[in-house]
Design a protein around this motif. Structure first.
Motif, short mmCIF file in Angstrom:
data_model
loop_
_atom_site.label_atom_id
_atom_site.label_comp_id
_atom_site.label_asym_id
_atom_site.label_seq_id
_atom_site.Cartn_x
_atom_site.Cartn_y
_atom_site.Cartn_z
N THR B 183 -19.12 -0.56 -6.67
CA THR B 183 -18.67 -1.85 -7.73
C THR B 183 -17.31 -1.52 -7.68
O THR B 183 -16.50 -3.15 -8.20
CB THR B 183 -19.32 -2.52 -9.21
OG1 THR B 183 -19.25 -1.20 -9.74
CG2 THR B 183 -20.85 -1.65 -8.72
N TYR B 185 -14.53 -1.44 -5.55
CA TYR B 185 -13.53 -1.99 -4.88
C TYR B 185 -12.75 -2.99 -4.37
O TYR B 185 -13.38 -4.16 -5.61
CB TYR B 185 -14.20 -2.19 -3.17
CG TYR B 185 -14.48 -1.14 -2.46
CD1 TYR B 185 -13.99 -0.70 -1.84
CD2 TYR B 185 -16.13 -0.51 -2.80
CE1 TYR B 185 -14.87 1.03 -0.75
CE2 TYR B 185 -16.06 0.73 -2.19
CZ TYR B 185 -15.62 1.81 -1.23
OH TYR B 185 -16.34 2.79 -0.89
N GLN B 186 -11.24 -3.20 -4.15
CA GLN B 186 -10.31 -4.48 -4.63
C GLN B 186 -9.49 -4.26 -3.98
O GLN B 186 -9.34 -2.89 -3.67
CB GLN B 186 -10.11 -4.20 -6.82
CG GLN B 186 -10.13 -2.79 -7.06
CD GLN B 186 -9.34 -3.36 -8.54
OE1 GLN B 186 -8.21 -2.88 -8.79
NE2 GLN B 186 -10.28 -2.82 -9.05
N GLU B 187 -8.47 -5.41 -4.28
CA GLU B 187 -7.42 -5.28 -3.19
C GLU B 187 -6.12 -4.27 -3.37
O GLU B 187 -6.34 -4.18 -4.88
CB GLU B 187 -6.62 -6.81 -3.25
CG GLU B 187 -7.25 -7.64 -2.35
CD GLU B 187 -7.55 -8.11 -0.94
OE1 GLU B 187 -6.30 -7.67 -0.51
OE2 GLU B 187 -8.22 -8.24 -0.51
N ASN B 201 -9.24 2.12 -3.67
CA ASN B 201 -11.02 1.50 -4.64
C ASN B 201 -10.49 2.97 -5.64
O ASN B 201 -9.78 3.77 -5.73
CB ASN B 201 -11.97 2.41 -4.68
CG ASN B 201 -12.83 2.37 -5.43
OD1 ASN B 201 -12.77 2.05 -6.41
ND2 ASN B 201 -14.22 1.55 -5.11
N ASP B 217 -23.07 -5.58 -0.91
CA ASP B 217 -22.33 -7.25 -1.42
C ASP B 217 -23.67 -8.04 -1.76
O ASP B 217 -25.12 -7.37 -1.85
CB ASP B 217 -21.76 -7.68 -0.61
CG ASP B 217 -20.49 -9.09 -0.84
OD1 ASP B 217 -20.71 -9.05 -2.09
OD2 ASP B 217 -19.84 -9.47 -0.06
#
Lengths: 431, 284
Positions: B183, B185-187, B201, B217
């Motif tokens: 959960t 993962y991000q920019e 991550n 997702d």
């Protein structure tokens, strides 16, 4: 205090017959029933019995595990998982064995520190102490080889690092290392011989334990006052039931801690990387030994400098050999502890200065353990160097100096006096 | 005779020497980043604590997430179909699940390998024939096997947490790590550079980014028990399933532990009372 004459009376025809031929019941009776122990032993003295039982637990669970284990680089990892998943109660056997090793060391460290606190190594118990250090060394070798057997990443890389020490020996190092490994690197021959030796050494430990107990029964136990027994009748109690019940209670409480880890935190003392199959092409980020080796690992890594002849470039001892020597020395120094401690008084209870230095030493050992788990860079190395220097200074400077400098408190004339004094002060009403 | 220094000051000197020196230098090495960037978030798990139990519905959902998504790349070598009865499936259901797979068997009497329908005693077949094939299909990165992953991952807790963990029985490092990663993962922040073909991550244990694209997702798996079809739910379910796969006897172990504890506590109390009675008999 060995009691001298035997009080064993064979009660029936068979025991009389056996007593005249092989007096085994007499031996057991004299050693574990009538054997006199000081009446003032406290709870810290139960760890000897706890260790004996832990050795038996390790051997029994180990023999069962060996029935299912496959000693080959191709099969070892999967066979351990087979034990964990498909063997009836295999998971329990393995958890008991792996955590049992940790508990064994936990108990042995308390046992060793207890010996240091009460001066148990002093005349006439030097041989008893030396045999104990020998058991400790054998335990370390056994535990190290046992940790290699599951053939996880830490098993493999731990084995690679530790056997690499031998290559530090000048001239013959590499030859010795290859002879030990059975090859140029840790591999199938290494795993096979480690399994063989891991099965052998515990029985050697049993042998040295027998000598350890024999030596104990010759000199008799020490006690918290450090004063030898003078009046057998007033100052000792028979082993059974007094020591037996106390040892059982200590063991039962110890098993609660043991069970806590086995059933609720079985992986707490392990490393996650050891659930990854050994891979000789992938080095883990940090190679750390099991927690019980960490203080010695910190000492090994503290020696980051070469020792050379001043004003020349001639290196006498390079940092690698220096580290190995320091680590070996940190254990070897225990063998001569009886002669480094020059004080005539045994127990720390009557040595106000030694008592403080003892606790500082305990804290230093724990801190060294913490540093052993940290990466070897920056401040951690410097802290480890300071603490390593202190570790050796404790034995080589502080202990010899204390015996001369320290003025001990008045030692009670006898155990009976000490016990009675304690009772009378306890009986006085609080102010 | 006066002690040179009190016990406490003695201890303090040593502790401060060690801590102070290492602290001073630790600040200096702040430039090399330590991974993971963020510590795993602690979720609540049905199997945590001394009375932990599996949530069988959750395990079945997790297995569904595994088969429909994860199993495209990740094997689960140590698990046989028969083991799935541990997720609450009946014998007939396990047979039906196995029957959906083909496995290679043989050689037959002509020396030929052949394909046949899987039976409960077969291991769940993985997506690739071998590690090299797996790497070739995944840009050179090997997707790790799932069988033990929940025990093979765990972020160091650090002082003083690792001391508290003994008393709080915290042993969910693995599932917490996996759940945080899935959960997490991000920019990528602008100041962090990540290599081509990897995904930022902050929970990843070995660097700022990993080769696995965000695998789940919202809505990627259909649940038939009414559980929310969200990333958070998928992530928790598959993490729980992975814990089961890594430690199938976890619940058996804990429930046996409770009996052992009760036994030892009563036994210790009896021994204590016996010891008191025996020692009361000593005459001065």
């Amino acid at each position: 205090m060995s009691g001298g004459h035997s009080e064993y009376n064979p009660s029936n025809g068979f025991t009389k017959w056996l007593d005249a031929r092989l007096p085994l019941p007499r031996f057991v009776y004299d050693s574990f029933i009538a054997y006199p122990v000081p009446r003032n032993l406290n709870g810290w003295y139960t760890f000897g019995a706890i260790l004996a039982i832990m050795l038996i637990v390790q051997i029994i669970t180990g023999v069962v595990l060996a029935m299912h284990y496959v000693a080959s680089t191709a099969g070892a990892f999967n066979s351990v998982e087979f034990i964990m998943r498909d063997v009836n109660y295999g998971w329990l056997m393995r958890r008991l064995h792996a955590n049992g090793a940790s508990m064994f060391f936990f108990a042995v460290y308390i046992h060793i520190f207890r010996g240091m606190y009460y001066g148990s190594y002093k005349n006439p118990r030097e041989v008893l102490w030396i045999l104990g250090v020998l058991i400790f060394l054998l335990m370390m070798a056994t535990a190290f080889m046992g940790y290699v057997l599951p053939w996880g990443q830490m098993s493999f890389w731990g084995a690679t690092v530790i056997t690499g020490f031998f290559s530090a020996i000048p001239l013959v190092g590499t030859t010795i290392q290859e002879w030990l490994l059975g090859g140029f690197a840790v591999g199938n021959p290494t795993l096979n011989r480690f399994f063989s030796l891991h099965y052998l050494l515990p029985f050697m430990i049993v042998g040295v334990v027998a000598l350890h107990v024999w030596a104990l029964h010759v000199t008799g136990q020490t006690n918290p006052t450090g004063v030898e027994v003078k009046n057998m009748k007033k100052e000792t109690v028979p082993f059974t039931p007094y020591a037996t019940i106390k040892d059982f209670l200590g063991l039962s409480l110890f098993f609660i801690v043991f069970a806590w880890f086995v059933f609720y935190l079985p992986d707490y003392m392990g490393h996650p990387d050891n659930y990854i199959r050994a891979n000789s092409l992938k080095t883990p980020a940090h190679i750390v030994p099991e927690w019980y080796f960490l203080p010695f690992y910190a000492i090994l890594r503290a020696i980051t400098f070469n020792i050379s002849i001043p004003f020349t470039d001639i290196v006498l001892i390079n940092s690698k050999l220096g580290g190995v020597l320091a680590m070996v020395g940190s254990i070897a120094i225990l063998f001569v502890l009886p002669w480094l401690d020059t004080s005539k008084v045994r127990s720390a209870s009557y040595r106000p200065l030694y008592k403080q230095f003892f606790w500082v030493f305990v804290v230093v050992s724990v801190l060294l353990g913490w540093l052993g788990s940290k990466p070897a860079d920056g401040g951690y190395v410097i802290a480890a160097q300071i603490l390593t220097a202190y570790y050796f200074a404790h034995f080589l400077i502080i202990l010899p100096w204390l015996g001369w400098y320290e003025k001990p408190k008045q030692v009670p004339p006898s155990i009976a006096d000490a016990v009675l004094k304690k009772k009378s002060t306890a009986a006085q009403p609080a102010e | 005779m006066k002690p040179i220094f009190s016990k406490l000051t003695g201890l303090c000197v040593v502790v401060f020497l060690a801590m102070g020196v290492s602290g001073a230098f630790a600040a200096e090495e702040g430039e090399t980043p330590h991974y993971p960037i963020k510590k795993p978030r602690e979720a609540s798990w049905s199997f945590a604590g001394p009375f932990g139990k599996w949530d069988l519905g959750q395990l079945q959902r997790g297995y569904k997430v595994y088969t429909e998504v994860c199993s495209a790349c990740h094997s689960i070598d140590l698990i046989a179909f028969r083991n799935l009865s541990g997720l609450g499936y009946s014998e007939a259901q396990v047979k039906a699940i196995a029957a959906e797979y083909e496995v290679t068997d043989g050689p037959d009497e002509d020396g030929e390998m052949f394909e046949r329908t899987a039976v409960p005693s077969d291991r769940i077949p993985g997506p690739f024939a071998n590690d090299e094939a797996a790497k070739a299909s995944n840009g050179g990165a090997l997707p790790p096997d799932f069988s033990l992953l929940a025990k093979a991952r765990g972020v160091e807790r650090g002082f003083p947490l690792f001391v508290f963990d003994v008393f709080t029985m915290y042993a969910e490092n693995g599932p917490d790590y996996i759940n945080s990663l899935l959960t997490g993962y991000q920019e990528a922040p602008t100041h962090i550079e990540i290599s081509e073909g990897t995904y930022y991550n902050p929970y990843y244990v070995a660097g700022p980014s990993l080769a696995m694209a965000p695998p789940l997702d919202d809505g990627s798996v259909t649940y038939d028990d009414g559980a929310p079809e969200t990333l958070d739910q998928y992530s928790k379910d598959v993490s729980a399933f992975m814990m089961w796969a890594a430690e199938p006897f976890l619940v058996t172990r804990k429930s046996m532990g409770f009996k052992v504890m009760i036994y030892l506590l009563i036994f210790s109390l009896l021994l204590y009372l016996t010891k008191k009675k025996i020692f009361a008999g000593i005459k001065d």
